[in-house]
Write a protein that holds these residues in place. Structure first.
Motif, mmCIF file in Angstrom:
data_model
loop_
_atom_site.group_PDB
_atom_site.id
_atom_site.type_symbol
_atom_site.label_atom_id
_atom_site.label_comp_id
_atom_site.label_asym_id
_atom_site.label_seq_id
_atom_site.Cartn_x
_atom_site.Cartn_y
_atom_site.Cartn_z
ATOM 1 N N TYR A 74 -6.981 -21.568 -4.276
ATOM 2 C CA TYR A 74 -7.589 -21.410 -3.111
ATOM 3 C C TYR A 74 -9.378 -22.051 -3.690
ATOM 4 O O TYR A 74 -9.769 -22.138 -2.132
ATOM 5 N N GLU A 75 -9.655 -22.404 -4.984
ATOM 6 C CA GLU A 75 -10.372 -22.961 -5.449
ATOM 7 C C GLU A 75 -10.812 -24.261 -4.332
ATOM 8 O O GLU A 75 -11.578 -25.014 -4.055
ATOM 9 N N ILE A 76 -9.630 -25.090 -4.972
ATOM 10 C CA ILE A 76 -9.560 -26.233 -4.437
ATOM 11 C C ILE A 76 -9.694 -26.165 -3.193
ATOM 12 O O ILE A 76 -10.479 -26.943 -2.288
ATOM 13 N N ARG A 77 -8.974 -25.941 -2.169
ATOM 14 C CA ARG A 77 -9.218 -25.713 -0.818
ATOM 15 C C ARG A 77 -11.278 -25.036 0.015
ATOM 16 O O ARG A 77 -10.992 -25.493 0.257
ATOM 17 N N ARG A 78 -11.399 -24.475 -1.025
ATOM 18 C CA ARG A 78 -12.573 -24.027 -1.124
ATOM 19 C C ARG A 78 -13.702 -24.913 -1.058
ATOM 20 O O ARG A 78 -14.166 -24.986 -0.036
ATOM 21 N N MET A 79 -13.434 -25.367 -2.358
ATOM 22 C CA MET A 79 -14.093 -26.680 -2.464
ATOM 23 C C MET A 79 -14.217 -28.018 -1.168
ATOM 24 O O MET A 79 -14.945 -28.694 -1.027
ATOM 25 N N GLU A 80 -12.948 -27.996 -0.626
ATOM 26 C CA GLU A 80 -12.605 -28.512 0.670
ATOM 27 C C GLU A 80 -13.519 -28.575 1.438
ATOM 28 O O GLU A 80 -13.296 -29.013 2.290
ATOM 29 N N LYS A 81 -13.000 -27.445 1.691
ATOM 30 C CA LYS A 81 -13.649 -26.673 2.818
ATOM 31 C C LYS A 81 -15.297 -26.713 2.610
ATOM 32 O O LYS A 81 -16.395 -27.592 4.073
ATOM 33 N N GLN A 82 -16.135 -26.852 2.198
ATOM 34 C CA GLN A 82 -17.356 -27.179 1.180
ATOM 35 C C GLN A 82 -17.794 -28.581 1.698
ATOM 36 O O GLN A 82 -18.247 -28.833 2.067
ATOM 37 N N LYS A 83 -16.730 -29.283 1.496
ATOM 38 C CA LYS A 83 -16.911 -30.999 1.380
ATOM 39 C C LYS A 83 -16.910 -31.318 2.474
ATOM 40 O O LYS A 83 -17.782 -32.166 3.454
ATOM 41 N N ASN A 84 -15.773 -31.197 3.448
ATOM 42 C CA ASN A 84 -16.230 -31.008 4.948
ATOM 43 C C ASN A 84 -16.442 -31.183 5.530
ATOM 44 O O ASN A 84 -17.768 -31.515 6.330
ATOM 45 N N GLN A 85 -17.417 -29.830 5.221
ATOM 46 C CA GLN A 85 -18.532 -28.686 6.004
ATOM 47 C C GLN A 85 -20.008 -29.671 5.950
ATOM 48 O O GLN A 85 -20.705 -30.318 6.871
ATOM 49 N N GLU A 86 -20.127 -29.898 4.699
ATOM 50 C CA GLU A 86 -20.862 -31.183 4.243
ATOM 51 C C GLU A 86 -21.494 -32.550 5.249
ATOM 52 O O GLU A 86 -22.587 -33.000 5.255
ATOM 53 N N GLU A 87 -19.918 -32.964 4.763
ATOM 54 C CA GLU A 87 -19.648 -34.586 5.623
ATOM 55 C C GLU A 87 -19.813 -34.506 7.343
ATOM 56 O O GLU A 87 -21.083 -35.392 7.680
ATOM 57 N N LEU A 88 -19.749 -32.907 7.974
ATOM 58 C CA LEU A 88 -19.456 -33.053 9.506
ATOM 59 C C LEU A 88 -21.391 -33.010 8.876
ATOM 60 O O LEU A 88 -22.290 -33.329 10.328
ATOM 61 N N ARG A 89 -22.236 -32.315 8.070
ATOM 62 C CA ARG A 89 -23.230 -32.476 8.464
ATOM 63 C C ARG A 89 -24.651 -32.890 8.312
ATOM 64 O O ARG A 89 -25.614 -33.420 9.344
ATOM 65 N N ARG A 90 -23.918 -33.993 7.471
ATOM 66 C CA ARG A 90 -23.880 -35.334 7.196
ATOM 67 C C ARG A 90 -23.839 -36.476 8.435
ATOM 68 O O ARG A 90 -25.078 -37.165 8.927
ATOM 69 N N GLU A 91 -23.136 -36.004 9.010
ATOM 70 C CA GLU A 91 -22.744 -37.303 10.678
ATOM 71 C C GLU A 91 -23.696 -36.312 11.606
ATOM 72 O O GLU A 91 -24.082 -37.357 12.029
ATOM 73 N N MET A 92 -24.242 -35.425 11.590
ATOM 74 C CA MET A 92 -25.178 -34.906 12.618
ATOM 75 C C MET A 92 -25.926 -35.165 12.276
ATOM 76 O O MET A 92 -26.993 -35.376 13.588
ATOM 77 N N LEU A 93 -26.709 -35.322 11.059
ATOM 78 C CA LEU A 93 -27.672 -35.046 10.885
ATOM 79 C C LEU A 93 -27.905 -36.690 11.319
ATOM 80 O O LEU A 93 -28.923 -37.203 11.697
ATOM 81 N N ARG A 94 -27.605 -37.974 10.559
ATOM 82 C CA ARG A 94 -27.311 -39.331 11.487
ATOM 83 C C ARG A 94 -26.942 -39.474 12.568
ATOM 84 O O ARG A 94 -28.040 -40.635 13.274
ATOM 85 N N GLY A 95 -26.655 -38.564 13.021
ATOM 86 C CA GLY A 95 -26.578 -38.882 15.179
ATOM 87 C C GLY A 95 -27.841 -38.406 15.735
ATOM 88 O O GLY A 95 -28.216 -38.967 15.852
ATOM 89 N N GLN A 96 -28.591 -37.709 15.124
ATOM 90 C CA GLN A 96 -29.549 -36.715 15.544
ATOM 91 C C GLN A 96 -30.922 -37.721 15.532
ATOM 92 O O GLN A 96 -31.576 -37.991 15.691
ATOM 93 N N LEU A 97 -30.461 -38.691 13.920
ATOM 94 C CA LEU A 97 -31.818 -39.271 13.278
ATOM 95 C C LEU A 97 -31.270 -40.672 14.265
ATOM 96 O O LEU A 97 -32.658 -41.038 15.480
#
Length: 99
Positions: A68-91
């Protein structure tokens, strides 16, 4: 489609490549850490990326993490990547408007 993402290997080959037993691999699937495709006959098929992911999972398990900890880490990593992609698109959009 890249050779790394094409799901063509059966569980026996993946077991040999990773050193994990077929039972361990199926357990990681049950815990929603790996997602093989199924052939028409029901055989699990894995990609080279799946093999890399299984090696990562095994390493984390050896470090003492729970599934469950590995799954949680992956979920957080995916959310961070999504945020970066959104920010990159906005910029990119903001800079295009200036020119």
């Amino acid at each position: 489609m890249s050779y790394k993402t094409k799901k063509v290997m059966p569980i026996g080959i993946v077991s040999e490549l990773t050193g994990l037993s077929p039972r361990q691999i199926r357990y990681y699937e049950e815990r929603k850490l790996i997602f093989p495709e199924r052939s028409k006959g029901g055989t699990r098929k894995y990609s080279f990326l799946d093999v890399e992911r299984l090696m990562y999972i095994a390493e984390k398990m050896e470090d003492g993490l729970q599934t469950y900890e590995i799954r949680r880490m992956e979920k957080q990593k995916n959310q961070e990547e999504l945020r970066r992609e959104m920010l990159r698109g906005q910029l990119n959009a903001a800079f295009r408007q200036r020119t």
